[in-house]
Write an enzyme that holds these catalytic residues in place. Structure first.
Site, PDB file in Angstrom:
ATOM      1  N   SER A 140      32.117 -10.557  34.149  1.00 11.15           N
ATOM      2  CA  SER A 140      31.452  -9.543  34.995  1.00 11.15           C
ATOM      3  C   SER A 140      31.610  -9.927  36.463  1.00 11.15           C
ATOM      4  CB  SER A 140      29.962  -9.466  34.675  1.00 11.15           C
ATOM      5  OG  SER A 140      29.305  -8.689  35.664  1.00 11.15           O
ATOM      6  N   TYR A 153      22.248 -13.313  32.908  1.00 12.43           N
ATOM      7  CA  TYR A 153      23.494 -12.583  32.634  1.00 12.43           C
ATOM      8  C   TYR A 153      24.663 -13.197  33.420  1.00 12.43           C
ATOM      9  CZ  TYR A 153      26.784  -8.667  32.337  1.00 12.43           C
ATOM     10  OH  TYR A 153      27.899  -7.888  32.123  1.00 12.43           O
TER      11      TYR A 153
HETATM   12  N1  NAP Z   1      29.823  -1.504  31.922  1.00 13.34           N
HETATM   13  C1  NAP Z   1      29.718  -2.323  32.956  1.00 13.34           C
HETATM   14  O1  NAP Z   1      29.352  -1.891  34.051  1.00 13.34           O
HETATM   15  C2  NAP Z   1      30.091  -3.776  32.828  1.00 13.34           C
HETATM   16  C3  NAP Z   1      30.240  -4.517  34.001  1.00 13.34           C
HETATM   17  C4  NAP Z   1      30.601  -5.846  33.908  1.00 13.34           C
HETATM   18  C5  NAP Z   1      30.830  -6.422  32.688  1.00 13.34           C
HETATM   19  N2  NAP Z   1      30.667  -5.705  31.559  1.00 13.34           N
HETATM   20  C6  NAP Z   1      30.918  -6.370  30.282  1.00 13.34           C
HETATM   21  O2  NAP Z   1      31.803  -5.575  29.517  1.00 13.34           O
HETATM   22  C7  NAP Z   1      31.570  -5.810  28.128  1.00 13.34           C
HETATM   23  C8  NAP Z   1      31.400  -4.483  27.417  1.00 13.34           C
HETATM   24  O3  NAP Z   1      30.255  -3.859  27.959  1.00 13.34           O
HETATM   25  P1  NAP Z   1      30.007  -2.268  27.930  1.00 13.34           P
HETATM   26  O4  NAP Z   1      29.652  -1.862  29.297  1.00 13.34           O
HETATM   27  O5  NAP Z   1      31.090  -1.593  27.226  1.00 13.34           O
HETATM   28  O6  NAP Z   1      28.632  -2.261  27.104  1.00 13.34           O
HETATM   29  P2  NAP Z   1      28.170  -1.434  25.832  1.00 13.34           P
HETATM   30  O7  NAP Z   1      28.672  -0.042  25.891  1.00 13.34           O
HETATM   31  O8  NAP Z   1      26.712  -1.687  25.736  1.00 13.34           O
HETATM   32  O9  NAP Z   1      28.918  -2.172  24.632  1.00 13.34           O
HETATM   33  C9  NAP Z   1      28.547  -3.483  24.237  1.00 13.34           C
HETATM   34  C10 NAP Z   1      29.276  -3.825  22.966  1.00 13.34           C
HETATM   35  O10 NAP Z   1      28.868  -5.139  22.556  1.00 13.34           O
HETATM   36  C11 NAP Z   1      28.436  -5.079  21.209  1.00 13.34           C
HETATM   37  N3  NAP Z   1      27.349  -6.017  20.931  1.00 13.34           N
HETATM   38  C12 NAP Z   1      26.122  -6.062  21.499  1.00 13.34           C
HETATM   39  N4  NAP Z   1      25.365  -7.028  20.908  1.00 13.34           N
HETATM   40  C13 NAP Z   1      26.140  -7.579  19.933  1.00 13.34           C
HETATM   41  C14 NAP Z   1      25.925  -8.571  18.961  1.00 13.34           C
HETATM   42  N5  NAP Z   1      24.769  -9.233  18.839  1.00 13.34           N
HETATM   43  N6  NAP Z   1      26.938  -8.859  18.124  1.00 13.34           N
HETATM   44  C15 NAP Z   1      28.103  -8.203  18.199  1.00 13.34           C
HETATM   45  N7  NAP Z   1      28.382  -7.239  19.089  1.00 13.34           N
HETATM   46  C16 NAP Z   1      27.389  -6.928  19.947  1.00 13.34           C
HETATM   47  C17 NAP Z   1      27.936  -3.655  20.992  1.00 13.34           C
HETATM   48  O11 NAP Z   1      27.977  -3.347  19.604  1.00 13.34           O
HETATM   49  P3  NAP Z   1      27.035  -2.232  18.929  1.00 13.34           P
HETATM   50  O12 NAP Z   1      26.831  -1.165  19.960  1.00 13.34           O
HETATM   51  O13 NAP Z   1      27.805  -1.783  17.731  1.00 13.34           O
HETATM   52  O14 NAP Z   1      25.755  -2.911  18.560  1.00 13.34           O
HETATM   53  C18 NAP Z   1      28.936  -2.870  21.827  1.00 13.34           C
HETATM   54  O15 NAP Z   1      30.086  -2.600  21.082  1.00 13.34           O
HETATM   55  C19 NAP Z   1      30.354  -6.721  28.044  1.00 13.34           C
HETATM   56  O16 NAP Z   1      30.767  -8.055  27.840  1.00 13.34           O
HETATM   57  C20 NAP Z   1      29.705  -6.562  29.402  1.00 13.34           C
HETATM   58  O17 NAP Z   1      28.948  -7.689  29.758  1.00 13.34           O
HETATM   59  C21 NAP Z   1      30.297  -4.386  31.602  1.00 13.34           C
END
Ligand code: NAP
Length: 245
Positions: A140, A153
Protein backbone atom coordinates in the site's frame (compact mmCIF):
# COMPACT_ATOMS: atom_id res chain seq x y z
CA UNK A 1 -0.78 -12.37 -25.13
CA UNK A 2 2.02 -12.13 -22.62
CA UNK A 3 0.94 -14.81 -20.13
CA UNK A 4 -0.09 -17.61 -22.47
CA UNK A 5 -0.54 -20.91 -20.62
CA UNK A 6 0.96 -19.61 -17.38
CA UNK A 7 -0.86 -20.61 -14.21
CA UNK A 8 -1.48 -17.83 -11.71
CA UNK A 9 -2.84 -17.89 -8.18
CA UNK A 10 -4.42 -14.58 -7.23
CA UNK A 11 -5.39 -14.36 -3.57
CA UNK A 12 -8.33 -12.15 -2.69
CA UNK A 13 -9.68 -12.35 -6.24
CA UNK A 14 -13.24 -11.88 -4.92
CA UNK A 15 -12.33 -8.28 -4.05
CA UNK A 16 -11.74 -5.17 -6.16
CA UNK A 17 -8.03 -5.26 -7.03
CA UNK A 18 -7.65 -9.06 -7.01
CA UNK A 19 -10.62 -9.44 -9.33
CA UNK A 20 -9.08 -6.98 -11.79
CA UNK A 21 -5.70 -8.74 -11.65
CA UNK A 22 -7.22 -12.19 -12.21
CA UNK A 23 -9.35 -10.92 -15.11
CA UNK A 24 -6.40 -9.14 -16.72
CA UNK A 25 -4.14 -12.20 -16.37
CA UNK A 26 -6.80 -14.30 -18.12
CA UNK A 27 -7.04 -11.72 -20.91
CA UNK A 28 -3.28 -12.09 -21.28
CA UNK A 29 -3.67 -15.86 -21.69
CA UNK A 30 -3.16 -17.19 -18.15
CA UNK A 31 -5.13 -19.91 -16.40
CA UNK A 32 -6.20 -18.55 -13.05
CA UNK A 33 -6.80 -19.90 -9.55
CA UNK A 34 -9.36 -17.49 -8.10
CA UNK A 35 -9.01 -17.41 -4.33
CA UNK A 36 -11.70 -16.03 -2.00
CA UNK A 37 -12.42 -16.17 1.71
CA UNK A 38 -16.06 -15.29 2.46
CA UNK A 39 -17.40 -13.89 -0.83
CA UNK A 40 -17.99 -16.95 -2.96
CA UNK A 41 -20.34 -15.36 -5.52
CA UNK A 42 -17.94 -12.89 -7.17
CA UNK A 43 -15.27 -15.61 -7.24
CA UNK A 44 -17.60 -18.09 -8.99
CA UNK A 45 -18.73 -15.43 -11.47
CA UNK A 46 -15.14 -14.58 -12.27
CA UNK A 47 -14.34 -18.25 -12.82
CA UNK A 48 -17.21 -18.46 -15.34
CA UNK A 49 -16.02 -15.30 -17.08
CA UNK A 50 -12.46 -16.65 -17.39
CA UNK A 51 -13.64 -20.05 -18.61
CA UNK A 52 -15.78 -18.35 -21.27
CA UNK A 53 -12.53 -16.87 -22.59
CA UNK A 54 -11.13 -20.37 -23.08
CA UNK A 55 -8.80 -20.41 -20.07
CA UNK A 56 -8.88 -22.75 -17.12
CA UNK A 57 -10.16 -21.29 -13.88
CA UNK A 58 -11.15 -22.63 -10.48
CA UNK A 59 -12.32 -20.99 -7.27
CA UNK A 60 -10.52 -21.86 -4.03
CA UNK A 61 -11.82 -20.91 -0.58
CA UNK A 62 -9.34 -20.29 2.23
CA UNK A 63 -9.19 -18.13 5.34
CA UNK A 64 -5.61 -16.94 5.11
CA UNK A 65 -5.59 -15.98 8.79
CA UNK A 66 -5.04 -19.72 9.30
CA UNK A 67 -1.49 -20.63 8.40
CA UNK A 68 -2.35 -24.24 7.49
CA UNK A 69 -4.99 -22.94 5.07
CA UNK A 70 -2.35 -20.84 3.32
CA UNK A 71 -0.12 -23.83 2.64
CA UNK A 72 -3.06 -26.01 1.67
CA UNK A 73 -4.33 -23.41 -0.78
CA UNK A 74 -1.02 -23.30 -2.63
CA UNK A 75 -0.77 -27.10 -2.79
CA UNK A 76 -4.39 -27.45 -3.91
CA UNK A 77 -3.85 -24.97 -6.73
CA UNK A 78 -0.72 -26.77 -7.86
CA UNK A 79 -2.51 -30.14 -7.81
CA UNK A 80 -5.51 -28.80 -9.72
CA UNK A 81 -3.55 -27.04 -12.48
CA UNK A 82 -0.39 -29.16 -12.54
CA UNK A 83 1.86 -26.10 -12.24
CA UNK A 84 2.15 -22.69 -10.63
CA UNK A 85 4.03 -19.91 -12.42
CA UNK A 86 2.75 -16.73 -10.80
CA UNK A 87 1.73 -16.00 -7.22
CA UNK A 88 -0.06 -12.74 -6.46
CA UNK A 89 -0.38 -12.09 -2.74
CA UNK A 90 -3.23 -9.63 -2.94
CA UNK A 91 -5.64 -10.63 -0.14
CA UNK A 92 -5.57 -8.11 2.66
CA UNK A 93 -7.62 -6.41 5.31
CA UNK A 94 -7.73 -2.80 6.42
CA UNK A 95 -6.99 -1.93 10.03
CA UNK A 96 -7.89 1.60 11.00
CA UNK A 97 -8.23 3.09 14.44
CA UNK A 98 -6.76 5.06 17.28
CA UNK A 99 -3.49 3.72 18.65
CA UNK A 100 -5.11 3.90 22.07
CA UNK A 101 -8.05 1.67 21.15
CA UNK A 102 -6.70 -1.22 19.03
CA UNK A 103 -7.10 -4.60 20.68
CA UNK A 104 -4.45 -7.35 20.60
CA UNK A 105 -6.93 -9.42 18.54
CA UNK A 106 -7.25 -6.72 15.85
CA UNK A 107 -3.47 -6.37 15.77
CA UNK A 108 -3.02 -10.13 15.42
CA UNK A 109 -5.65 -10.50 12.68
CA UNK A 110 -4.06 -7.74 10.57
CA UNK A 111 -0.61 -9.28 10.84
CA UNK A 112 -1.89 -12.82 10.27
CA UNK A 113 -3.70 -11.96 7.02
CA UNK A 114 -1.52 -9.16 5.64
CA UNK A 115 1.92 -10.47 6.64
CA UNK A 116 2.07 -14.09 7.81
CA UNK A 117 -0.05 -15.36 4.92
CA UNK A 118 2.29 -13.69 2.43
CA UNK A 119 5.33 -15.32 3.98
CA UNK A 120 3.89 -18.83 4.11
CA UNK A 121 2.28 -18.61 0.67
CA UNK A 122 5.70 -17.81 -0.75
CA UNK A 123 7.32 -20.56 1.32
CA UNK A 124 4.84 -23.09 -0.07
CA UNK A 125 4.84 -21.81 -3.65
CA UNK A 126 8.51 -21.41 -4.45
CA UNK A 127 9.42 -25.14 -4.36
CA UNK A 128 6.49 -25.78 -6.74
CA UNK A 129 7.33 -22.97 -9.15
CA UNK A 130 9.48 -23.34 -12.24
CA UNK A 131 12.56 -21.14 -12.65
CA UNK A 132 11.61 -17.66 -13.92
CA UNK A 133 8.44 -17.70 -11.80
CA UNK A 134 6.87 -14.51 -10.59
CA UNK A 135 5.79 -13.29 -7.15
CA UNK A 136 3.85 -10.05 -6.83
CA UNK A 137 2.86 -8.70 -3.43
CA UNK A 138 0.19 -6.05 -3.05
CA UNK A 139 1.36 -3.53 -0.48
CA UNK A 140 0.00 0.00 0.00
CA UNK A 141 1.12 3.54 -0.72
CA UNK A 142 0.30 4.28 2.89
CA UNK A 143 3.72 2.86 3.81
CA UNK A 144 5.16 6.10 2.46
CA UNK A 145 3.01 8.26 4.74
CA UNK A 146 1.36 6.25 7.54
CA UNK A 147 -1.66 8.11 8.89
CA UNK A 148 -2.47 8.42 12.59
CA UNK A 149 -5.21 5.80 12.27
CA UNK A 150 -3.19 3.61 9.91
CA UNK A 151 -0.42 2.53 12.29
CA UNK A 152 -1.11 -1.19 12.14
CA UNK A 153 -2.14 -1.34 8.47
CA UNK A 154 0.93 0.59 7.30
CA UNK A 155 3.21 -1.56 9.45
CA UNK A 156 1.80 -4.76 7.92
CA UNK A 157 2.45 -3.42 4.43
CA UNK A 158 5.94 -2.21 5.37
CA UNK A 159 6.64 -5.80 6.39
CA UNK A 160 5.41 -6.97 2.98
CA UNK A 161 7.77 -4.53 1.27
CA UNK A 162 10.65 -5.84 3.35
CA UNK A 163 9.79 -9.46 2.49
CA UNK A 164 9.70 -8.44 -1.17
CA UNK A 165 13.26 -7.20 -1.13
CA UNK A 166 14.53 -10.15 0.88
CA UNK A 167 12.71 -12.75 -1.25
CA UNK A 168 14.11 -11.22 -4.44
CA UNK A 169 17.58 -12.08 -3.15
CA UNK A 170 16.51 -15.45 -1.77
CA UNK A 171 15.13 -16.70 -5.11
CA UNK A 172 17.43 -14.82 -7.49
CA UNK A 173 19.41 -17.91 -8.39
CA UNK A 174 16.23 -19.44 -9.82
CA UNK A 175 15.43 -16.18 -11.62
CA UNK A 176 12.15 -15.89 -9.76
CA UNK A 177 11.35 -12.19 -9.62
CA UNK A 178 9.66 -10.73 -6.56
CA UNK A 179 8.10 -7.28 -6.59
CA UNK A 180 5.53 -5.31 -4.64
CA UNK A 181 2.95 -2.83 -5.87
CA UNK A 182 1.86 -0.03 -3.55
CA UNK A 183 -1.55 1.10 -4.76
CA UNK A 184 -2.89 4.43 -3.59
CA UNK A 185 -6.62 4.88 -2.99
CA UNK A 186 -8.13 2.63 -5.66
CA UNK A 187 -11.65 1.73 -6.80
CA UNK A 188 -13.24 -0.73 -6.68
CA UNK A 189 -11.90 -2.21 -3.48
CA UNK A 190 -11.66 -1.51 0.22
CA UNK A 191 -11.25 2.23 -0.35
CA UNK A 192 -14.78 2.28 -1.76
CA UNK A 193 -16.05 1.68 1.78
CA UNK A 194 -14.89 5.17 2.80
CA UNK A 195 -17.24 8.16 2.67
CA UNK A 196 -17.64 10.10 -0.59
CA UNK A 197 -16.04 13.12 1.15
CA UNK A 198 -12.93 11.12 2.03
CA UNK A 199 -12.72 9.71 -1.50
CA UNK A 200 -12.98 13.21 -2.99
CA UNK A 201 -10.34 14.53 -0.61
CA UNK A 202 -7.86 11.86 -1.72
CA UNK A 203 -8.69 12.47 -5.39
CA UNK A 204 -7.90 16.18 -4.90
CA UNK A 205 -4.66 15.29 -3.13
CA UNK A 206 -3.48 13.24 -6.12
CA UNK A 207 -1.41 14.73 -8.92
CA UNK A 208 -3.78 13.36 -11.55
CA UNK A 209 -7.04 14.66 -10.09
CA UNK A 210 -8.61 11.26 -9.49
CA UNK A 211 -8.39 7.98 -7.64
CA UNK A 212 -6.70 4.89 -9.04
CA UNK A 213 -8.58 2.19 -10.91
CA UNK A 214 -8.15 -1.48 -10.06
CA UNK A 215 -7.53 -2.11 -13.79
CA UNK A 216 -4.49 0.16 -13.60
CA UNK A 217 -3.01 -1.91 -10.77
CA UNK A 218 -3.81 -5.02 -12.80
CA UNK A 219 -2.01 -3.62 -15.86
CA UNK A 220 1.15 -3.13 -13.79
CA UNK A 221 0.83 -6.61 -12.27
CA UNK A 222 0.46 -8.12 -15.75
CA UNK A 223 3.62 -6.36 -16.90
CA UNK A 224 5.58 -7.59 -13.87
CA UNK A 225 4.24 -11.12 -14.40
CA UNK A 226 5.23 -11.19 -18.07
CA UNK A 227 8.59 -11.82 -19.70
CA UNK A 228 8.78 -8.07 -20.28
CA UNK A 229 9.12 -7.62 -16.53
CA UNK A 230 12.17 -9.88 -16.23
CA UNK A 231 14.54 -7.01 -15.47
CA UNK A 232 12.57 -5.87 -12.46
CA UNK A 233 13.01 -7.61 -9.12
CA UNK A 234 13.18 -6.60 -5.48
CA UNK A 235 11.25 -3.42 -6.28
CA UNK A 236 8.42 -1.73 -4.47
CA UNK A 237 6.51 0.25 -7.09
CA UNK A 238 4.02 2.91 -6.06
CA UNK A 239 0.98 3.30 -8.31
CA UNK A 240 -1.03 6.04 -6.60
CA UNK A 241 -1.37 8.96 -8.99
CA UNK A 242 1.01 10.82 -6.70
CA UNK A 243 -1.28 10.77 -3.65
CA UNK A 244 1.56 9.80 -1.32
CA UNK A 245 4.31 11.77 -3.10
N1 NAP B 1 -8.33 -0.40 -2.67
C1 NAP B 1 -7.37 0.37 -2.20
O1 NAP B 1 -7.53 1.59 -2.16
C2 NAP B 1 -6.06 -0.21 -1.75
C3 NAP B 1 -4.99 0.66 -1.54
C4 NAP B 1 -3.77 0.14 -1.15
C5 NAP B 1 -3.61 -1.21 -0.99
N2 NAP B 1 -4.65 -2.04 -1.18
C6 NAP B 1 -4.42 -3.47 -0.99
O2 NAP B 1 -4.90 -4.17 -2.12
C7 NAP B 1 -5.29 -5.49 -1.74
C8 NAP B 1 -6.68 -5.77 -2.25
O3 NAP B 1 -7.55 -4.85 -1.63
P1 NAP B 1 -8.97 -4.40 -2.25
O4 NAP B 1 -9.01 -2.93 -2.22
O5 NAP B 1 -9.24 -5.11 -3.49
O6 NAP B 1 -9.91 -4.88 -1.04
P2 NAP B 1 -11.23 -5.76 -1.02
O7 NAP B 1 -12.10 -5.44 -2.18
O8 NAP B 1 -11.76 -5.61 0.36
O9 NAP B 1 -10.68 -7.25 -1.22
C9 NAP B 1 -9.93 -7.89 -0.20
C10 NAP B 1 -9.73 -9.33 -0.59
O10 NAP B 1 -9.00 -9.98 0.46
C11 NAP B 1 -9.71 -11.14 0.86
N3 NAP B 1 -9.57 -11.42 2.29
C12 NAP B 1 -9.93 -10.63 3.33
N4 NAP B 1 -9.70 -11.28 4.51
C13 NAP B 1 -9.22 -12.51 4.18
C14 NAP B 1 -8.84 -13.65 4.92
N5 NAP B 1 -8.90 -13.69 6.26
N6 NAP B 1 -8.41 -14.72 4.25
C15 NAP B 1 -8.35 -14.73 2.91
N7 NAP B 1 -8.70 -13.69 2.13
C16 NAP B 1 -9.14 -12.59 2.77
C17 NAP B 1 -11.18 -10.85 0.55
O11 NAP B 1 -11.88 -12.09 0.42
P3 NAP B 1 -13.46 -12.22 0.67
O12 NAP B 1 -14.07 -10.93 0.24
O13 NAP B 1 -13.86 -13.39 -0.17
O14 NAP B 1 -13.65 -12.48 2.13
C18 NAP B 1 -11.06 -10.07 -0.75
O15 NAP B 1 -10.98 -10.95 -1.83
C19 NAP B 1 -5.16 -5.55 -0.23
O16 NAP B 1 -3.95 -6.19 0.13
C20 NAP B 1 -5.14 -4.10 0.18
O17 NAP B 1 -4.47 -3.90 1.40
C21 NAP B 1 -5.88 -1.57 -1.55
Amino acid sequence: MRLSDKVALVTGASGGIGHAIAARFAEEGAHVAVHYSSNEKPARELVEQIRSQGRKAEAFQADLAEVDAVTKLVHNVHSAFGRLDILVNNAGIPASGEVTSFTPEQYQQAFDVNVRAVFFAVQAAVPLMPDHGRIINISSGMVKRPSARGSIYAATKAAVDSFTQSFAHAFAERRITVNAIQPGPTLPGMFGRHSKERQDAYAKQSLIGRLGKAEEIAALAAFLASDEGALITGQVITADGGVFS
